[in-house]
Motif scaffolding. Structure first.
Motif, PDB file in Angstrom:
ATOM      1  N   ARG A  56       0.837  -1.210   0.000  1.00 27.33           N
ATOM      2  CA  ARG A  56       0.000   0.000   0.000  1.00 27.33           C
ATOM      3  C   ARG A  56       0.871   1.260   0.000  1.00 27.33           C
ATOM      4  O   ARG A  56       0.366   2.360   0.187  1.00 27.33           O
ATOM      5  CB  ARG A  56      -0.899   0.006   1.227  1.00 27.33           C
ATOM      6  N   SER A  57       2.170   1.080  -0.153  1.00 28.18           N
ATOM      7  CA  SER A  57       3.067   2.243  -0.157  1.00 28.18           C
ATOM      8  C   SER A  57       2.690   3.231  -1.249  1.00 28.18           C
ATOM      9  O   SER A  57       2.315   2.850  -2.347  1.00 28.18           O
ATOM     10  CB  SER A  57       4.510   1.778  -0.384  1.00 28.18           C
ATOM     11  N   LYS A  58       2.821   4.526  -0.905  1.00 30.85           N
ATOM     12  CA  LYS A  58       2.574   5.566  -1.914  1.00 30.85           C
ATOM     13  C   LYS A  58       3.792   5.738  -2.817  1.00 30.85           C
ATOM     14  O   LYS A  58       3.783   6.569  -3.720  1.00 30.85           O
ATOM     15  CB  LYS A  58       2.285   6.907  -1.227  1.00 30.85           C
ATOM     16  N   CYS A  59       4.857   5.033  -2.526  1.00 27.73           N
ATOM     17  CA  CYS A  59       6.067   5.113  -3.343  1.00 27.73           C
ATOM     18  C   CYS A  59       6.418   3.718  -3.865  1.00 27.73           C
ATOM     19  O   CYS A  59       7.497   3.200  -3.592  1.00 27.73           O
ATOM     20  CB  CYS A  59       7.231   5.673  -2.519  1.00 27.73           C
ATOM     21  N   PRO A  60       5.507   3.079  -4.625  1.00 27.12           N
ATOM     22  CA  PRO A  60       5.756   1.697  -5.043  1.00 27.12           C
ATOM     23  C   PRO A  60       6.890   1.601  -6.058  1.00 27.12           C
ATOM     24  O   PRO A  60       7.203   2.557  -6.769  1.00 27.12           O
ATOM     25  CB  PRO A  60       4.429   1.283  -5.675  1.00 27.12           C
TER      26      PRO A  60
END
Lengths: 413, 413
Positions: A56-60
């Motif tokens: 769910r990272s905003k920096c995938p």
């Protein structure tokens, strides 16, 4: 720094049977590691239905972006995974590397790039030189075999101290099918040297939407309920491939996730994911003990999960477990800080089967010796009863030791 | 285990002047420690206006309950603080101990029990034997003196390696007033051996509601923006007492928190709280470096704060700082997991004045040597620019070292 195998490793690795329709090959591409495999290719000779769950990272990472894009069409012909470099936070060059890899894999497997799935694990921010291993893919497709699940699990390891494997056999409407799975973890997640990756395959004939629904449900009490250090990777990837080759043996093809014939499969999938997830927790960096936190009597399952995670992520609870200290005061603290409803004066806490606190104070029959006995075990069950409702959740974690700090901090000392 | 003084301790302790209307006494009550003071009493010979901010824990200690109750009336005549036992999760006996202490203090100070404030720090869950120190309070009132702020700061220490003191002199409408403050921390918070406590006093004549409004505002960027280990105590207590004795020198009495004459006082209060809060972070258990995380360009100040806390609480960021490793990939990870809006491809990250990442990838001019230079300093400023809005926040923390694990886990090894 050489790290010994976790004392919580399984006594024997699971032996995984072949899955019809899945071929596997690995190679030493020298991406970062020397004298070990670091490249895995899985080939599905016929299009396999695919489901996926991601960070769910905003920096995938770039490969996570690619998988999300390709998942929409629901079919896979190849999976390529490298260890040693996460291809995360690599900007335009990261996207070029995934495009190059997908094209090379598609050419080698005789499919479209949109049918290729990718995952990378290792250092963040370092450009991934895909040109280095792309030429190897054609040879991998040619040489791939069905009996190499252990090699697959080994090729994707980073700071893992043992490969993680699990298998289940179940029946769908009286017809036997298999689910195999591999995983890697170590930190949950140390982006410099780790990431949670897990790949599953089954010969069952289940359509992608049904597969996706079951995977999403099964991931909640398993991979979404383990924590090593509360740090979420840019790269977490869980993919489930269904080759459907069991249909040739007369097994039914199923489209509807609610089809009652999937009951056993659904349970086996949940059990296999929990098995792999716990193997990840038990191989957490520096881990010497597994912590099993169960919160019950919460106002909802989600409230129970948040409180259980607050306990399992607390550095003070984790260091106390490392020190074999039955420090239930720190459990009270972690319940209190979780932000969910809790009534101090109704709390009861068990370590194993020893009740240490009840009714808002230390158990009148509390015995330090009995509690210490529990703390010396390799698995530490901590149960918190809130006395408010029926919400219940279990989270799996490990202790926080000096070795964790050494693995993650001893670069210059 | 003997712990050396933090390398981040101030070169010299602040010398605090007397505050008219405040008298201080300490004693060795032998609650847990031997050969050191563990009991503090502050006496206000005339009722002092009082403001307070407390832990948000759902399992607060008995003294926190008492302070909340007594705060309603807005006046204090005495403060009693003990170290060595937190009187938390002690149920009925905990409430009996606070009642007994408040009554004994009231009798000694010649006031009502509702004018007494209490705080306790130390072991959780262990009944506090208030009868042991209550008989000492009368002698403390008699012997209390105005020049003992350092003794006060020392008596409330637990695993702190140095006493925390700060003072500010400001003018209200041309009339000089003083604010003194002391604090204790160590873990933020190790309930077994620590808790954040802070007590401030001023001779300014400011009414309780105005005092409360200013304190609440000032605590956000200071004590609510430091973290040692993300663990919140059951006992965090911050109290501000205003004796009003400056009124006798002709200083104005102020009721309205918006009174423009409070401008300088408000700034000094904020600066003093930040000073004490940073002293707490710099004395975090096992700390060798202070981490200053600034997030800017966020969609709001609150979003910036959440992301800054995600970075400052990340075990992987904290171990990297301990290892003097400019591991900006872990900062990316912590931004990504915070749950707030972030655009990977707009991120820029600085370590000190070295830009390590920009536009979603490693800075083209990145120099490992220059970044390593920054990491060797005792203070590590990490700045993240999100490029989304004007939200901005700074959080103060410390590194995660093997000593932290040793202090909190080495009970049995």
């Amino acid at each position: 720094m050489s790290v010994p195998v976790s004392p919580l490793a399984p006594p024997a690795l699971a032996a995984l049977p072949e899955i019809a329709g899945v071929r596997i090959a690995t190679a030493e591409a020298g991406i970062k590691y020397k004298n070990r495999t670091d490249l895995l290719m899985m080939v599905f000779d016929r299009p396999a239905a695919v489901a996926g769950v991601f960070t769910r990272s905003k920096c995938p990472s770039a490969p996570v972006d690619l998988c999300r894009d390709n998942l929409a069409q629901g079919f896979a012909r190849a999976l390529v995974v490298n260890s040693g470099n996460a291809n995360a936070f690599t900007g335009r060059r990261g996207r070029e590397a995934t495009a190059l890899t997908a094209e090379a894999a598609a050419k080698a497997a005789g499919c479209e790039p949109s049918e290729v799935f990718l995952a990378s694990t290792g250092v963040i921010g370092e450009p991934l030189d895909a040109a280095r291993f792309a030429p190897l893919l054609e040879g991998l497709v040619t040489s791939a075999g069905a009996d190499r699940w252990r090699e697959a699990a080994e090729a994707i390891m980073t700071t893992d101290t043992y490969p993680k494997l699990a298998t289940r056999s179940v029946s769908i409407d009286g017809c036997a099918v298999t689910i195999n799975g591999i995983a890697k973890g170590a930190g949950m997640i140390a982006p410099d040297m780790a990431t949670m990756l897990s790949f599953l395959a089954t010969d069952a004939a289940i359509a992608a939407p049904a597969l996706q629904a079951m995977l999403k449900e099964a991931v909640e009490p398993s991979f979404n309920s383990v924590t090593v250090d509360s740090d979420t990777s840019t790269s977490d990837t869980l993919l489930l491939f269904a080759t459907g080759s069991a249909a040739a043996r007369g097994c039914p093809a199923i489209d509807d996730p609610k089809d009652p014939r999937l009951g056993e499969f659904r349970q086996a999938l949940a059990s296999l994911l929990l098995d792999l997830a716990r193997q990840v927790a038990r191989d957490g960096e520096g881990a010497r003990k597994e912590i099993q936190v169960t919160v019950q009597g919460a106002t909802s399952d989600q409230a129970a999960k948040r409180i259980a995670l607050s306990i399992a992520n607390s550095p003070l609870v984790k260091t106390a477990v490392a020190g074999e200290d039955a420090n239930w005061g720190r459990v009270v603290m972690a319940v209190g800080k979780a932000g969910e409803e809790a009534d101090r004066d109704r709390l009861a806490i068990h370590f194993g089967d020893i009740r240490v606190a009840v009714g808002g104070e230390r158990d009148p029959d509390y015995s330090e010796a009995a509690a210490s006995q529990v703390m010396r075990r390799p698995e530490i069950p901590i149960t918190v009863e809130l006395g408010l409702g029926n919400g219940r959740w279990t989270v799996y974690s490990c202790d926080l030791t000096k070795e964790y700090v050494a693995i993650n901090g001893d670069y210059r000392s």
